[in-house]
Structure formats: structure tokens, C-alpha cells
Design an enzyme around this catalytic site. Sequence first.
Site, PDB file in Angstrom:
ATOM      1  N   CYS A  17       0.878  -1.160   0.000  1.00 17.58           N
ATOM      2  CA  CYS A  17       0.000   0.000   0.000  1.00 17.58           C
ATOM      3  C   CYS A  17       0.921   1.217   0.000  1.00 17.58           C
ATOM      4  O   CYS A  17       1.484   1.553   1.045  1.00 17.58           O
ATOM      5  CB  CYS A  17      -0.923   0.009   1.216  1.00 17.58           C
ATOM      6  SG  CYS A  17      -1.956   1.493   1.301  1.00 17.58           S
ATOM      7  N   CYS A  67      -0.504   4.235   2.322  1.00 20.85           N
ATOM      8  CA  CYS A  67      -0.456   4.137   3.787  1.00 20.85           C
ATOM      9  C   CYS A  67       0.052   2.751   4.165  1.00 20.85           C
ATOM     10  O   CYS A  67       1.241   2.499   4.062  1.00 20.85           O
ATOM     11  CB  CYS A  67      -1.822   4.471   4.405  1.00 20.85           C
ATOM     12  SG  CYS A  67      -3.232   3.699   3.613  1.00 20.85           S
ATOM     13  N   SER A  68      -0.807   1.865   4.625  1.00 21.96           N
ATOM     14  CA  SER A  68      -0.348   0.515   4.980  1.00 21.96           C
ATOM     15  C   SER A  68      -1.516  -0.455   4.999  1.00 21.96           C
ATOM     16  O   SER A  68      -1.582  -1.335   5.849  1.00 21.96           O
ATOM     17  CB  SER A  68       0.362   0.516   6.328  1.00 21.96           C
ATOM     18  OG  SER A  68      -0.494   1.006   7.329  1.00 21.96           O
ATOM     19  N   CYS A  69      -2.454  -0.293   4.052  1.00 21.70           N
ATOM     20  CA  CYS A  69      -3.610  -1.178   3.977  1.00 21.70           C
ATOM     21  C   CYS A  69      -3.160  -2.630   3.904  1.00 21.70           C
ATOM     22  O   CYS A  69      -2.193  -2.961   3.203  1.00 21.70           O
ATOM     23  CB  CYS A  69      -4.453  -0.855   2.742  1.00 21.70           C
ATOM     24  SG  CYS A  69      -5.086   0.821   2.746  1.00 21.70           S
TER      25      CYS A  69
END
Lengths: 214, 106
Positions: free
Chosen positions: A118, A121-123
Site C-alpha cells: 500500500c 499508507c499501509s492497507c
Amino acid sequence: MAELHHHDHTHGPDDHAPIAAHGPKPEYAVLERAVRELLIEKGVFAADDLRRQIDLTDSRNPSQGARLVARAWTDPAFKQRLLADAKKAAGEIGVDCSNAPDVVVLENTPKRHHLVVCTLCSCYPKAILGIPPAWYKSVEYRARAVKDPRGVLAEFGTTLPRGVEVRVVDSTADLRYLVLPMRPAGTEGWSEDRLAALVTRDSMIGVTTPVAPA
Amino acid sequence: MSAQQRFGPGDRVRVRLDWPETGPRRVHIRTPHYLRGRIGVVERLFGAFPNPEELAFGKPGLPEQPLYQVRFEQAPLWADGAAGTDTVVADIYEHWLEPVTEARHG
């Protein structure tokens, strides 16, 4: 990117300090506590609701994903259901992620290897795999996965032939992705439990591939 | 599905070369910088969803926008990269995509 640190020191007489309060908290921890206490005070949720949610989040771990993969490897009809609707298929094996963002399973083939990132962000498919590793959330991984995927894979010990398509999947919307790795050779006749033990978290992100022990 | 789908699998599309972040308003954009202006191919349609650019500000984000998975050649996304086998796919909302018309020959 190491997560483990080893305690190499011996325990001398003064190594265990008396229990003391932690030092100054980072400002975000202070903010979290203030907002949390205010929300509880205003009755938005109860402290017990929060505790139950934390327990639920902690209960999610890569073994849930490994069970989905192992069942897909042994049951072709289940695999099709998993590829069509991952959350529903997860429900079949007792993983309740009905309230979570949609999950899409990406099937690795001899011609295509998936790598999930991602960049925004950090999905991450937390409802199935639990919380992501620190390296997945790092700026370095998020930048390099799309720019130099094979370099990133090499750092995890993974090399793929030139003819195989490395497909980097950037989770830019609200879909979460989980890789269905290829079943390793030499596992014919293995039980689901034995197969699930081969499926690591990293292989469901796509930085490694499962290997059957020699 | 409430929204009409403009594109289908196999369609060549360009990601709009637009930079709302440089405008006067605060924005929330999900289309990565490294894909803006790039040409890709629609891989699949996921259905229609409320626009996250509006949801981020507490608005309903309607009408729902079709969401596509778009495939790009990986190496050419970066300076001097020659196309190889590797690809990048990303989930892009329809309002960020334009059709690419093939040039006619002869």
C-alpha cells in the site's frame, strides 16, 4: 528489517531494576489516552467494548490465512469460492470478517507472482492476517515495492525467473489483498494442517514463497 | 449497480495528469502520484463505491464511482525503464481515468 533481538547478556546481580513507571510517553500516546477517556466518559463506547475489540484484533493472526490457503490447495471448489468472495469463504472456516473491508485473493501461477503493497499508507488484510509487520508499513518498503520489486524480493531471499511476471498490487482503494501462493512440490497427500504449517505470513504478502522441507 | 461503467477489461486508459493537491482546497486523493499521466489497461471492474475523496471530509461521496483495477508496465513508470514482464496494478476510480484512442493508420 529485523524484528527480533536476542538477549545475549548474562543476568548479573543488578540487571533487574525495580519496577518503575515508564518514562515520558510519546505525545500520540497521551493524545490517544485523552481521546479514549473522553469517548468513554461521553458514553460513545464502554471500556469493555474497547477491550473486546483489542482481544478480537489480537486473535487475528496469519494462521487464519494459512488455513484458507491449505484448504484452497486441497479443495478446488473451495478455491473458486475463495477467489470469488474471500470474506465469505473465510466465514466457512470460522473466520468472521463480515465487518471488515473487502478482501480479494490473488492466485499465484507459474506465470505470475503477486506482491502486495500500500504505497499510500499501509492497507493490509488485517481481518484475516492480523496486524502487519513493521517493515510492511515502512516508507522504504512502500516506495521500493513499486520501483524495484525484484530487488525487494531478493532481500527476502526470493528470486523468480525473468519470464515470470512479478505483479505488484498497490492497495489504493478499500480492497485488501491476500496472496494465494502456489502449492510447493513434494507435498502430495499432505493433510490440511501439515500444508497450513508451510504457509507463512510473508508468503501471503508475496515477499516469499512456501517451501516444502527437503 | 447505480453507476454506469465507462470502461471494460482490456480498455486502454490514461490516468489524468491532474494535481488537486496543489490547489487551494484541502483534498484527499487516492490516485498515486507515480501513476498520474500514465497509460494502463483495465484489468477488471470491482463495482461502484462512494467517492473516498468526499468521504474523507464527512460527505456522502455520491454518486458512487466505478472502481477499476488498472495494469501498468512496471519498469517504464520510472526514468529510463524499458518494459519487461513485470507490472503494477492499482485500484483507480473512474473519474481519474480517460480513454486512450488508438491512432488510425493509413
